[in-house]
Scaffold this active site. Structure first.
Site, PDB file in Angstrom:
ATOM      1  CB  SER A 134      -0.963  -0.031   1.190  1.00 46.15           C
ATOM      2  OG  SER A 134      -1.969   0.941   1.041  1.00 46.15           O
ATOM      3  CG  ASP A 145      -6.654  -2.595  -3.526  1.00 44.76           C
ATOM      4  OD1 ASP A 145      -7.271  -1.728  -2.881  1.00 44.76           O
ATOM      5  OD2 ASP A 145      -5.509  -2.978  -3.238  1.00 44.76           O
ATOM      6  CG  HIS A 152      -5.802  -2.150   0.454  1.00 44.92           C
ATOM      7  ND1 HIS A 152      -5.059  -1.795  -0.647  1.00 44.92           N
ATOM      8  CD2 HIS A 152      -5.215  -1.532   1.513  1.00 44.92           C
ATOM      9  CE1 HIS A 152      -4.079  -0.990  -0.274  1.00 44.92           C
ATOM     10  NE2 HIS A 152      -4.149  -0.827   1.023  1.00 44.92           N
TER      11      HIS A 152
END
Length: 432
Positions: free
Chosen positions: A297, A382, A411
């Site tokens: 991320s 995601d 995610h």
């Protein structure tokens, strides 16, 4: 007697605390949405269908009312319908996309008064997605000057042994060093006790404010590991301190000084990753050449950024990189986290100076400059780091690269993804 489970427990705890690698919560009823091709991929102009299934204890839930919507990811839906699933499953027309991108179907089912949500995403020529982010003419000069300023600052490294975290074969330290802007950089260093010289991995963090516990498992495999925080505060304090910072002084830190490229929050962060490598490469136990960086991320973004800024890095591993092609929303498509130009944020950030600043920090422009091998991994579902934005960065990388797709992930990651990534990093560092 040595506690053999300690490294694994610390690693699991660290992953749990890191939203960049957080796992979804299992629910009693599952809404499964999937495109009608096994690779979830189409050519622009092809028509896609989605299968929506509602399952409880592995069996279809009959006569379930489902409302669903279909449209380009993160954009307004072009189709909204409500249907009853007589047999617990249904196939619906998804339509097509004329340009490369992603088409998403989101379905919500109500079972016994409780709503359950699922989604599936079809990719249309994702390998042809091109970025919207502009590449400033003075980009390289800007970052060269930043690194030159950083190099003038002494490391002033301080290492505090954490005996309660050490194992039979690994010493663990709380480290703090001087960083850009008269700040300090803190992290957890895990280093093999046995005398020798070792490769090193820099772990860069996902978004948020939290303590860290270090990568002891890889240190036990003969790797020096350093897991850093980015906020200039110690990473071993009580959890409540980070809760207070997250809600107060560091709330929405990703927006701080977005109108000024020289004062933007991430300038110190990006240069701090280089400073972390200054520390790692200064250690007498470092083997002098084998250094990798990895994260997910925000950490995926920082992995690419660090690899582009620092020629000492020889390999990178990135899960779903954030901060990629953030200007996508200004061009009618999804942009990367933190979604500066989406929804109500657009009203506040759609300003010439803020748009200009993002170009100096967009992962796309660092991806253009990556020259080392990289392993990448993400999924089509995601919603935090949209695949449109990630492909916009990935597609401009000209260095050797490999993408491992776990299509249905959002995610989060499967254990297989983490195992593959870690295995790749270890083999790359050890020359296997």
């Amino acid at each position: 007697m040595r506690n053999r489970s300690l490294p694994l427990l610390l690693l699991i705890f660290c992953l749990y605390l890191n939203p960049g690698l957080a796992q979804p919560v299992e629910r009693f009823v599952k809404v499964i949405v999937a495109p009608d091709r096994t690779d979830w991929t189409y050519k622009p102009g092809d028509k896609a269908k989605f299968t929506i299934s509602v399952l409880q204890s592995g069996n279809p839930v009959k006569n379930t009312l489902v409302r669903y919507e279909i449209g380009p990811e993160k954009m307004p839906a072009t189709v909204k319908e409500t249907k009853t699933l007589a047999n617990g499953t249904i196939s619906v027309e998804g339509g097509t996309m004329k340009d490369p991108g992603f088409l998403r179907c989101i379905a919500i089912a109500e079972v016994d008064g409780v709503e359950y949500r699922g989604l599936g995403t079809a990719g249309f020529g994702p390998e042809n997605i091109q970025p919207t982010a502009t590449d400033p003419a003075d980009f390289d000069t800007f970052w060269s000057e930043g690194k030159a300023d950083l190099a003038k600052i002494p490391l002033d490294a301080k290492m505090t042994l954490l005996p309660e975290r050490c194992t039979e074969t690994v010493n663990v330290y709380h480290v703090n060093i001087r960083n850009y802007g008269n700040s300090r950089l803190y992290g957890i260093l895990a280093m093999p006790k046995k005398e020798g010289r070792y490769p090193a991995i820099l772990h860069v963090p996902g978004a948020g404010v939290r303590p860290y516990f270090g990568d002891i498992a890889n240190a036990e495999q003969g790797i020096i590991t350093l897991q850093i925080g980015i906020h200039g505060v110690p990473v071993t304090m009580d959890a409540g301190v980070y809760d207070d910072l997250r809600a107060g002084a560091l709330s929405n830190y990703q927006n701080f000084n977005l109108d000024d490229k020289d004062r933007f929050y991430y300038k110190r962060v990006y240069l701090g990753c280089v400073r972390a490598n200054d520390f790692l490469t200064s250690l007498p136990q470092f083997d002098g050449s084998n250094l990798a960086v990895t994260g997910g991320s925000q950490g995926g973004a920082l992995s690419i950024v660090t690899a582009a800024l620092d020629s000492r890095v020889k390999g990178l591993g990135a899960f779903y990189p954030a901060l990629s092609d953030v200007t996508g929303y200004l061009h009618g498509r999804a942009g990367g986290w933190p979604h500066y130009f989406a929804g109500s944020s657009r009203d506040f950030n759609d300003k010439k100076d803020k748009i200009a600043t993002t170009a100096y920090y967009d992962v796309v422009n660092f991806a253009r400059r990556v020259k080392i091998p990289g392993q990448y991994s993400w999924g089509f579902n995601d919603e935090t780091c949209p695949p449109t934005s990630m492909y916009a960065a990935y597609n401009v990388i000209t260095a050797p690269k490999s993408l491992y797709l776990a299509l249905d992930t959002g995610h989060w990651t499967y254990p297989e993804q983490r195992d593959l990534m870690n295995g790749w990093l270890l083999k790359h560092l050890k020359g296997e």
